[in-house]
Every structure is written in structure tokens, then in C-alpha cells.
Enzyme design. Structure first.
Site, short mmCIF file in Angstrom:
data_model
loop_
_atom_site.label_atom_id
_atom_site.label_comp_id
_atom_site.label_asym_id
_atom_site.label_seq_id
_atom_site.Cartn_x
_atom_site.Cartn_y
_atom_site.Cartn_z
NE ARG A 27 -3.52 -0.15 2.79
CZ ARG A 27 -4.75 -0.09 2.32
NH1 ARG A 27 -5.20 -1.07 1.57
NH2 ARG A 27 -5.53 0.94 2.57
CD1 TRP A 75 2.81 6.44 1.34
CD2 TRP A 75 1.44 8.19 1.50
NE1 TRP A 75 2.93 7.16 0.18
CE2 TRP A 75 2.11 8.25 0.25
CE3 TRP A 75 0.53 9.20 1.80
CZ2 TRP A 75 1.89 9.26 -0.68
CZ3 TRP A 75 0.31 10.21 0.88
CH2 TRP A 75 0.99 10.24 -0.35
CE LYS A 501 2.15 1.04 -14.57
NZ LYS A 501 0.86 1.23 -14.43
CD GLU A 504 2.59 3.93 -11.64
OE1 GLU A 504 1.58 4.04 -10.93
OE2 GLU A 504 2.71 3.02 -12.49
CG HIS A 520 1.20 21.43 -32.85
ND1 HIS A 520 1.03 22.46 -33.73
CD2 HIS A 520 0.65 20.34 -33.43
CE1 HIS A 520 0.38 22.02 -34.80
NE2 HIS A 520 0.14 20.73 -34.64
CE LYS A 621 -2.23 -2.21 -6.51
NZ LYS A 621 -1.82 -2.07 -7.92
C1 G6P Z 1 -2.70 4.79 -7.19
C2 G6P Z 1 -1.96 3.54 -7.65
C3 G6P Z 1 -2.19 3.31 -9.14
C4 G6P Z 1 -3.68 3.25 -9.44
C5 G6P Z 1 -4.42 4.49 -8.90
C6 G6P Z 1 -5.93 4.28 -8.96
O1 G6P Z 1 -2.13 5.91 -7.79
O2 G6P Z 1 -0.59 3.66 -7.39
O3 G6P Z 1 -1.60 2.09 -9.53
O4 G6P Z 1 -3.87 3.16 -10.81
O5 G6P Z 1 -4.08 4.70 -7.53
O6 G6P Z 1 -6.26 3.21 -8.12
P1 G6P Z 1 -7.58 2.35 -8.25
O7 G6P Z 1 -7.48 1.34 -7.13
O8 G6P Z 1 -8.72 3.30 -8.06
O9 G6P Z 1 -7.59 1.72 -9.60
#
Ligand code: G6P
Length: 626
Positions: A27, A75, A501, A504, A520, A621
Site C-alpha cells: 500500500r 504513509w 509505468k 512510477e 506543436h 497502491k
Molecule cells: C494509485 C496507484 C495506481 C492506481 C491508482 C488508482 O495511484 O498507485 O496504480 O492506478 O491509484 O487506483 P484504483 O485502485 O482506483 O484503480
């Protein structure tokens, strides 16, 4: 984002709690802590900034024997990551401990109120107010002559909650009440696990799968009282809630790495299975096994596309990129005009919505704060809501009404991969269903499209075979300081997901451009330190893309194309340094395959750089706060 664990039973709590925190690491966190109620009546609290291993090292000499405890991965939101700001937070006497996920918005006012009553604070967090507030009401409760001992902590937590504004999943324990953990939720997930004379608490199911598959999902404004021989749910008004026990199908192994070095690589490889599981149960077949139709009704999803005037897709992060591809699919197949709105914008833009609108809300976790807020707003305006989510029992699944599940299994790595491709499957199925119901696709084309979709899992397996070539390419390119992904139509959305990706997990400045926009502005950034990745699957636009590639390579950029095997591969080999070729499928389904080399590229770049792809810095996450 923040993980909560709790245990009450007959085993030593500390190892159970630490194992649960390990399962919640995905998470995202920057510090961790644990409080165990020891047999001598002491609440033993240990906290450490940094990885869980730092806390574990500190606990080596702590000799924790207690069978009740709470734990947390933090976090940081209020207050920097530090030992002091880590949870659990305690009161001044050290006999009440709290762990919390979420944000207490009115904490400053409560803090002042408590300070005026001589409470001394230790941390900079919003959470600490809860420990002191509970203590304040504990004293009030204890002075009531009629109160039963077993209700004192529960009532004090309930009263404290009534003063809080914001979001929370929390757990409270106290050495004054050694037989209870009190938990509560509002806008952040919390699950109670039911064992035999032992009960578990966690932010997410994988944290307890090793011990139980029988769970109770808390809903907003509910509390749980966990004792050694039972667990009960209550409303904030103190009404007992009878909740059906949910049985979790995921097996414990699904949340393990199964021999892969990282969850991300495992999840990339799980895509053929995840796509097949999401797709195939929804395909109705003829006697020969060829797909004939789409059967959502079995899943309780009834949509009357003929009477829907507008569709809005909303989501965050990777799910928003899936939604963008979904928009393309609805327009391409069903000739329906669709909007895609980032949930964090949608929730504040006062959208024009009514009963003829369908809002499709996409979220892997079903717990993203902005996505839930967008869904609630759309619901309050009378729109029909359809959720696409991976997590059974998630807030989104429970509140949306209609749900189409992705069957991707637990996704642990922060960077989403198999959830993305599974979300795409649901969106393609919906778009095709809409096309059929609206009479804009004849049955031959409809069946041909279903047939092509049915072959995607095998196509993804072939796409994965480029692994070693991608790994070699990443070894040469991982430290480029700029990586631009470009494409047209469906490729543009895939380019966005590919760039995300790499950002991240490799921390590269990567951007996606619609290839036609290059001139542009973005082309001014191109130099010999740039890598350009061309997503090249839209057959009618190959010539345009070849010109775009020439424009960047003539300015010194290195280039790679992701395209189809055969003629396309030959064409792009002439203009690019490298080509990753995929088994051909219709243009519209290309993102299901073309994202695979991009996922692998990001993964291997991160490995080269020495980053842990499963736990990227600063990211979480599940973003359960705004
Ligand atoms: C966070 C995660 C991403 C995910 C996004 C939306 O930023 O790190 O991997 O795409 O949340 O999350 P969800 O659970 O709503 O798809």
C-alpha cells in the site's frame, strides 16, 4: 496508503501483526509501528521510521508475549516520516493506543481544545488527537455509575468519533480494557477476519488470508468490537449490525511472489490468466465453442444501452488510462459519444448529469478517495452507476449498485498491470454489448470481434516472450533522462499508460504525446539524450507515424517501435533502433497487447537502476485520502 492490522486471540500477537504488515507493505509506507498488550498489563509500543525491517530489528530484544495488539504502516500526510510521528499514538498515561488511516480534517481545532485542558502532544500528526480524545471521554464514561465495564472503551471511542471530521479507519486498544480492540471506519477500508477464538483486523484481505477466509467488511460509520471469543459490528448510534459473513475465494498463494523476484513481474505474467478469467465466463458460445454473445445478466448487470444518452467514464491513475481506451472502444464499436473525466476533476466540476446518463467508474481497489467521491456525486445527480473493480466487498462495489468485476486476483505491486488489462476487457465487452444493442454492428462483425477477444490471452502469452529482448534493451536505455512515448488513436492512450509505468518505478521523466502534436512543442525537447517509444499498432496511420519517428531520430533521439509481427515489423525496423513485435489483432484491441512490452521495459529499467519496482518511492497502491 497506511495499513492497519489488529489481532486478539491466544497466539503471540507481535509475529501475527508483523506478518500482516508485510502483506500490507504494497500500500506504500514510510514508517511502521506496533502496540502489544503485555501479560503484565503494560502497553508495549515500538515504532520506527523506514522499512518494516527497521522495526523488526528493534523488536528483536523487546520480548513481546501479549496476545492482543494493533499495528500500522504509515504513509506520511501530517508531519514528516519519523519515529515520533509513526503510529501507534498513545495518550499521556501510555495506556491507550491508536492506529489510523485517513485524515482528521479538524484536528487543529481539537488539538487546541485538548491543549487548553492541559493535554501535551508529542507528534505532529492529526492522529494523536484521537488517543487524547478517547482518553478524555474514557474519564467521562468511567464516572458514570450505570456503565458496564465492557462498554466503557466502546462508548468513549464512539463519542470521540462524533467529534471528528474527515476520513478514518482506526483501531484502539487500552491496557485498562485488556479484552477488547475497538475499530471504526469512515471512507477508508477495514476488514474483520473471523477465526476460532481469535479475530483479525486489517486494511485489506491479504493481511489475514493466512489465518482465515471468513470476513466481515465494515461499512462507513460502523464500529467493530473484537473480543477473544466474538466480534460484533455496531452503528455509531450503538445499534447492533448483523452483517453476512463473506467468504474470500482468493487463495493465500495468490498474494505471494511464487518464485518471481517481484510482485510486479509476477503480475505482468499473470495477465493471460487474468484476462481469460475476466473475459471467458461472460462469453456465450455456440455448440462448436465459438463465442456468440456476451452474458452480463448472469452477473446482475442489466444495462439498457438503447436508453442511455451519454456515458461518462471516470477513474484515477492507470484505471483512468483504461477508461480512456474504454472511451475509444465505445466510440469505435458503438458509435456512442463518451466522455472520460479524471475523478479528482470530475468531483469538483459540477457535471451536467441526469437519469439518462450512465457513469462507469473504474477502480482496481474500489477504495480510491477521489473515485468514490466522483461516484457518489454522479449517484446523487440521478445517473446510473456501473462500477468496474477488482475487489469484491470494496466500497465502490457496495455503493455502486451495478458491478462488473475484473477477476485479476490480488494486485500487490503499486504499479498496476494485470488490473489494467482486465479493466480493458470489461470495457471492450461493454462497448461491444452497446454496439449490438444499439444496432450499429452486424452480427458477423460482432462475432468476429468476440472471436478476436477470445484469442487475446494467447496473444498476451506471445507478447510476453519478448521479455529477454526487452530486458537487453532496458539495460542499454534505463538511464536516459527523457523518454517520450508517442502514438495515435488507441496508441496514444497506451502511450500514456506506458509513460506512467516508467515514471512510477524508474523515476524517469517520461511523457506521452499524441504523435501529431509533436511539432506543436514537444519536438523542441528532443535531443540525443532522448529515447522515443513509438506505439505503432494503428494500421491506417503507419505512414504518419513513420514520418514522426524520422523527425525525432534526425534530431538525435534513440527509437523503438511496438508494432505487429510481419510487414509492420519490417516497416518500423527500417526507421527504429529496435522493434518489439506482437501477434496481430484488430487495431481496437491493440492496448491489451502493446502495453506488455512497455510494462516489461519499465520493470527492467527499474531493476537496472536498483529500484524496488514493487515499492516505488512516494507512491501508494490505494490512495484513500484526497
Ligand atoms: C494509485 C496507484 C495506481 C492506481 C491508482 C488508482 O495511484 O498507485 O496504480 O492506478 O491509484 O487506483 P484504483 O485502485 O482506483 O484503480
Amino acid at each position: 496508503m497506511c495499513g492497519i492490522a489488529g489481532y486478539i486471540g491466544y497466539k503471540a500477537a507481535a509475529p501475527v501483526l508483523l506478518a500482516a504488515l508485510r502483506k500490507l507493505e504494497y500500500r506504500g509506507y514510510d514508517s511502521a509501528g506496533i502496540a502489544v498488550l503485555e501479560p503484565d498489563g503494560r502497553l508495549s509500543v515500538h515504532k520506527a521510521k523506514g522499512e518494516l525491517s527497521v522495526l523488526e530489528k528493534r523488536l528483536k530484544n523487546a520480548s513481546l508475549f501479549g496476545t492482543l495488539g494493533i499495528a500500522h504502516t504509515r504513509w506520511a500526510t501530517h508531519g514528516e516520516p519519523s519515529d515520533i510521528n509513526s503510529h501507534p499514538h498513545t495518550n499521556m498515561e501510555g495506556n491507550v493506543a491508536v492506529v489510523h488511516n485517513g485524515i482528521i480534517e479538524n484536528y487543529a481545532a481539537i488539538k487546541l481544545w485538548l491543549e487548553n485542558r492541559n493535554v501535551k502532544f508529542q507528534s505532529d500528526t492529526d492522529t494523536e488527537v484521537i488517543a487524547h480524545l478517547v482518553t478524555y471521554y474514557l474519564k467521562e464514561e468511567e464516572s458514570r455509575p450505570d456503565i458496564k465495564d465492557e462498554n466503557v472503551l466502546f462508548n468513549a471511542v464512539r463519542t470521540a468519533l462524533s467529534k471528528l471530521e474527515g476520513s478514518y479507519a482506526l483501531a484502539v486498544c487500552s491496557s485498562l480494557f485488556p479484552e477488547q480492540i475497538i475499530a471504526a471506519r469512515k471512507d477508508c477500508p477495514l476488514v474483520v477476519g473471523l477465526g476460532q477464538n481469535e479475530y483479525f483486523l486489517a486494511s485489506d484481505i491479504p493481511a489475514m488470508l493466512e489465518h482465515t477466509r471468513e470476513v466481515l467488511f465494515l461499512e462507513d460509520n460502523e464500529l467493530a468490537v473484537l473480543c477473544r471469543n466474538n466480534a460484533a459490528l455496531y452503528s455509531t448510534d450503538n445499534d447492533r449490525i448483523e452483517r453476512k459473513v463473506s467468504h474470500v475465494e482468493w487463495d493465500a498463494g495468490a498474494a505471494e511472489k511464487s518464485g518471481y523476484p517481484h510482485f510486479m513481474l509476477k503480475e505482468i505474467h499473470e495477465q493471460p490468466g487474468a484476462i481469460a478469467n475476466t473475459l471467458r465466463p461472460r462469453l456465450c458460445r455456440d455448440a462448436a465453442g465459438a463465442p456468440l454473445d456476451i452474458g452480463f445478466e448472469d452477473y446482475g448487470v442489466k444495462l439498457d444501452f438503447a436508453n442511455i444518452e451519454r456515458i461518462t467514464l471516470t477513474a484515477c491513475g492507470t484505471a483512468a488510462h483504461a477508461a480512456l481506451i474504454g472511451k475509444g472502444a465505445f466510440e469505435y464499436f458503438a458509435r456512442l459519444s463518451v466522455a472520460m473525466e479524471i475523478a479528482s476533476e470530475f468531483r469538483y466540476c459540477n457535471p451536467v448529469l441526469g437519469e439518462k446518463d450512465l457513469v462507469i467508474v473504474v477502480s482496481q481497489s474500489g477504495e480510491t478517495a477521489d473515485t468514490l467521491a466522483a461516484m457518489r456525486l454522479a449517484k446523487s445527480r440521478g445517473a446510473k452507476i456501473l462500477a468496474i473493480t477488482n475487489v469484491v466487498g470494496s466500497t465502490l462495489a457496495r455503493e455502486a449498485g451495478s458491478v462488473l468485476y475484473t477477476y485479476a486476483g490480488p494486485e500487490i505491486a503499486v504499479a498496476s498491470t494485470k488490473a489494467f488489462t482486465s479493466q480493458l476487457v470489461c470495457l471492450y465487452l461493454l462497448a461491444l454489448k452497446a454496439a449490438k444493442e444499439r444496432g450499429v454492428m452486424d452480427s458477423d462483425n460482432f462475432r468476429a470481434a468476440l472471436n478476436a477477444l477470445d484469442k487475446i490471452p494467447e496473444g498476451v502469452k506471445t507478447a510476453l516472450s519478448a521479455l529477454e529482448a526487452v530486458q537487453r534493451f532496458a539495460a542499454r536505455q534505463y538511464n536516459k533522462n527523457k523518454v517520450f512515448f508517442m502514438g495515435r488513436q488507441f496508441d496514444y492512450a497506451t502511450a500514456m499508460e506506458s509513460a506512467l509505468k516508467l515514471k512510477e518505478i524508474n523515476y524517469t521523466h517520461s511523457e506521452a504525446f499524441a504523435a501529431g502534436e509533436l511539432k506543436h512543442g514537444p519536438i523542441a525537447l528532443v535531443d540525443n539524450g532522448t529515447l522515443v517509444v513509438a506505439l505503432a499498432t494503428q494500421r491506417a496511420l503507419f505512414d504518419k507515424l513513420v514520418s514522426n519517428i524520422r523527425e525525432v531520430t534526425s534530431r538525435g533521439a534513440a527509437s523503438v517501435a511496438i508494432t505487429w509481427q510481419g510487414e509492420a515489423e519490417k516497416l518500423f525496423s527500417k526507421v527504429c533502433d529496435e522493434v518489439f513485435a506482437l501477434p496481430p489483432v484488430p487495431d481496437a484491441f491493440s492496448p491489451l497487447l502493446s502495453i506488455v512490452p512497455a510494462q516489461l521495459f519499465a520493470y527492467y529499467c527499474a531493476i537496472q537502476r536498483g529500484n524496488n519496482p514493487d515499492k516505488p518511492r512516494n507512491l501508494a497502491k490505494s490512495v484513500t485520502v484526497e
